[in-house]
Design an enzyme around this catalytic site. Structure first.
Site, PDB file in Angstrom:
ATOM      1  N   ASN A 120     -18.816  15.328  17.548  1.00  0.00           N
ATOM      2  CA  ASN A 120     -17.547  15.088  18.252  1.00  0.00           C
ATOM      3  C   ASN A 120     -17.526  13.738  18.961  1.00  0.00           C
ATOM      4  OD1 ASN A 120     -17.072  17.599  17.324  1.00  0.00           O
ATOM      5  ND2 ASN A 120     -17.132  18.633  19.308  1.00  0.00           N
ATOM      6  N   HIS A 166      26.764  -8.299  14.007  1.00  0.00           N
ATOM      7  CA  HIS A 166      27.411  -7.261  13.184  1.00  0.00           C
ATOM      8  C   HIS A 166      27.404  -7.658  11.697  1.00  0.00           C
ATOM      9  CE1 HIS A 166      29.161  -5.761  17.018  1.00  0.00           C
ATOM     10  NE2 HIS A 166      29.223  -7.062  17.288  1.00  0.00           N
ATOM     11  N   SER A 287      13.262  -7.958 -14.687  1.00  0.00           N
ATOM     12  CA  SER A 287      13.790  -6.648 -15.062  1.00  0.00           C
ATOM     13  C   SER A 287      13.442  -6.390 -16.517  1.00  0.00           C
ATOM     14  CB  SER A 287      15.307  -6.652 -14.880  1.00  0.00           C
ATOM     15  OG  SER A 287      15.921  -5.713 -15.749  1.00  0.00           O
ATOM     16  N   LYS A 293      17.227 -11.475 -14.546  1.00  0.00           N
ATOM     17  CA  LYS A 293      16.886 -11.047 -13.199  1.00  0.00           C
ATOM     18  C   LYS A 293      15.634 -11.685 -12.622  1.00  0.00           C
ATOM     19  CE  LYS A 293      18.699  -7.334 -11.539  1.00  0.00           C
ATOM     20  NZ  LYS A 293      19.207  -7.283 -10.197  1.00  0.00           N
ATOM     21  N   GLU A 300      11.223  -5.975  -0.856  1.00  0.00           N
ATOM     22  CA  GLU A 300      11.682  -4.578  -0.822  1.00  0.00           C
ATOM     23  C   GLU A 300      10.526  -3.642  -0.502  1.00  0.00           C
ATOM     24  OE1 GLU A 300      14.724  -3.848  -4.259  1.00  0.00           O
ATOM     25  OE2 GLU A 300      13.412  -5.494  -4.824  1.00  0.00           O
TER      26      GLU A 300
HETATM   27  N1  ARG Z   1     -15.488  15.033  10.271  1.00  0.00           N
HETATM   28  C1  ARG Z   1     -15.222  15.475  11.594  1.00  0.00           C
HETATM   29  C2  ARG Z   1     -14.005  14.741  12.174  1.00  0.00           C
HETATM   30  O1  ARG Z   1     -13.602  13.799  11.620  1.00  0.00           O
HETATM   31  C3  ARG Z   1     -16.408  15.226  12.457  1.00  0.00           C
HETATM   32  C4  ARG Z   1     -16.503  16.102  13.649  1.00  0.00           C
HETATM   33  C5  ARG Z   1     -16.884  17.471  13.276  1.00  0.00           C
HETATM   34  N2  ARG Z   1     -17.082  18.257  14.431  1.00  0.00           N
HETATM   35  C6  ARG Z   1     -17.073  19.580  14.418  1.00  0.00           C
HETATM   36  N3  ARG Z   1     -17.217  20.172  15.535  1.00  0.00           N
HETATM   37  N4  ARG Z   1     -16.906  20.255  13.304  1.00  0.00           N
HETATM   38  O2  ARG Z   1     -13.434  15.103  13.174  1.00  0.00           O
END
Ligand code: ARG
Length: 483
Positions: A120, A166, A287, A293, A300
């Site tokens: 995490n 406008h 085109s 064209k 675009e």
């Molecule tokens: N691949 C996960 C993400 O991008 C990594 C973290 C995973 N953490 C967990 N508690 N499963 O968030």
């Protein structure tokens, strides 16, 4: 559900301790992020090396273990660079792939790398480093683009074109003035990116899963090693914060909208009806049926692709809405939106810069069109105010009546003479013929930020100077002031 879908695989070696059965292939399919998050590999390895070194400095790992780990990670880095590394979707993500390879290379000591860390905080770190690089790349491109626009603006500082409100003829401006308006937008884009970068530059590593860790880690050492200004202050926030992505995507969406507005103008300018400019041949398309064209496809596509960037911002806002603290797997969905937005922005900015650099303006046509639609009407009113001392509202009324009178005869201000005007309304007696010209209209607009060629020439120089000074590393703002 097919047998294939529910078929048990072997348990995941990285977290499979509490599982008797392996993941279904459906879980593998929905879980797999390595097909896109492999783009975080460099950041992941740099982060892991900094983490391992810090653990050794803190006495959590032995020096030998840390050396074995960093050497293994260096080797993986080479394998990735040479294309030798095989990412396995069954290992979920880039982090697990790298750690698993480390295990193959150096054996069980690889298992010590994740001490005091979680995926995490690891993924938050990797993401932040990736966004920081993306901001830096975009900033370089913006800087180059602004210089190109400023050079074209200097070149056309005195070439008159219609100014619209406008999308109706309003008052003449110069081509240079029009281009410099975009430089102002791009300077603000640089500023927004810089402020996003400043807020982002706080390392989340050390938050671990959500609550911090029992090991005597030193998050500041990791932060310093990885170029962060500071460290997180709350572990829950550190792992669940994606504001830095919202900041980047919001700044990016604004930039994309600027590019889209310009692209729309280029599409108009390139029509024979406008005929203001033509796009270089190598950026125009033909085109398959109409041999004559020459289409503005690049413009675009810039216009259309802005939608992807806005879409990425909305995707991430929607992912975050309603997410409780701290980490939820939903957060993995941030990456495709991020990568797509970054790729799109860089491509669109390069394309726009090339288009404007190679564009051939048609000053004869823009000058001619600048006179259409009575665009010197305000100048006539101003002359009545400045020479005949009429209140502006009355002067406005007098000119309006003249325009109406000419219109009834199938004429307009463009093509009329002072004598004709004076015979319709004696207050025009003594009007110099020059007041009816678009050159006079632009030349006299010397007020600050106005379209007079002298002003535009100075403004182009000023933009270049601001662009030059504007470096986030020394934190000089667009006004040249220290922040
Ligand atoms: N691949 C996960 C993400 O991008 C990594 C973290 C995973 N953490 C967990 N508690 N499963 O968030």
């Amino acid at each position: 559900m097919s047998e294939e879908d529910v078929r048990a695989r072997s348990v995941n070696p990285l977290w499979g301790g509490r599982f008797a059965e392996g993941a279904s292939t459906l879980l593998e399919a929905i879980n797999d992020s390595v097909r896109f998050d492999h783009r975080l590999a460099t950041q992941d390895i740099d982060g892991s090396i900094a983490h391992a070194r810090m653990l050794a400095e803190q006495g959590v790992l032995s020096a030998d273990d840390a050396t074995a780990i960093t050497a293994g990670l260096d080797r993986i880095s080479e394998e990735i660079a040479s294309g030798e590394f095989v990412f396995d979707p069954r290992l979920e993500d880039v982090h697990m792939n790298i750690e698993s390879r480390l295990h193959e290379l150096i054996g069980p000591v690889a298992g010590k790398l994740h001490t005091g860390r979680s995926r995490n905080d690891q993924v938050a770190l990797d993401n932040k480093m990736w966004v920081r690089d993306a901001i830096d790349r975009l900033d370089v491109l913006l800087r180059e683009t602004i210089d190109i626009f400023a050079a074209r603006a200097e070149q056309h500082h005195a070439d008159v074109m219609p100014g619209f409100t406008h999308l109706q003829c309003a008052q003449p401006v110069t081509i240079g003035h029009h281009l410099l308006a975009y430089c102002e937008m791009f300077l603000r884009d640089r500023d927004r990116l810089r402020s996003a970068r400043r807020r982002l530059n706080e390392s989340p590593l050390g938050a671990a899963a959500l609550a911090g860790t029992t090991y005597p880690i030193n998050p500041s050492a990791v932060a310093t090693a990885l170029g962060f200004d500071t460290v997180f202050r709350n572990s829950l926030d550190a792992v669940s914060d994606r504001d830095y992505l919202l900041d980047y995507l919001a700044a990016g969406a604004t930039l994309a909208i600027h590019l889209s507005r310009l692209a729309e103008e280029i599409v108009l300018w390139a029509t024979p009806q406008f005929g203001f400019a033509s796009i270089a041949e190598n950026l125009s398309a033909g085109s398959s049926i109409m041999p004559q064209k020459r289409n503005p496809d690049a413009a675009e596509l810039v216009r259309a692709k802005s939608g992807r960037v806005v879409g990425s911002l909305v995707t991430l806002l929607t992912v975050l809405k309603g997410l409780p603290l701290a980490y939820s797997r939903d957060l993995q969905e941030d990456k495709e939106a991020l990568f797509d937005a970054a790729d799109t922005l860089e491509l669109c900015l390069r394309t726009t810069a090339a288009m404007v650099e190679g564009m051939e303006f048609r000053p004869e046509k823009t000058r001619q069109d600048a006179a259409l639609g009575g665009t010197v009407a305000t100048d006539l009113a101003d002359w009545l105010v400045q020479t005949k001392n009429l209140p502006f509202r009355e002067a406005h009324h007098v000119v309006g009546a003249i325009v109406k009178h000419l219109e009834a005869q199938g004429e307009e201000l463009n093509g009329t003479t002072p004598a004709e005007l004076a015979s319709a309304d004696e207050r025009f007696a003594g009007l110099p013929a020059a007041t009816l010209t678009v050159e006079n209209a632009v030349a006299r607009r010397t007020s600050a930020g106005g379209t007079a060629p002298t002003r535009v020439f100075e403004a182009a120089k000023a933009v270049r100077t601001l662009n030059e000074q504007f470096a986030h590393h020394n934190d000089i703002g667009p006004g040249g002031k220290e922040l």
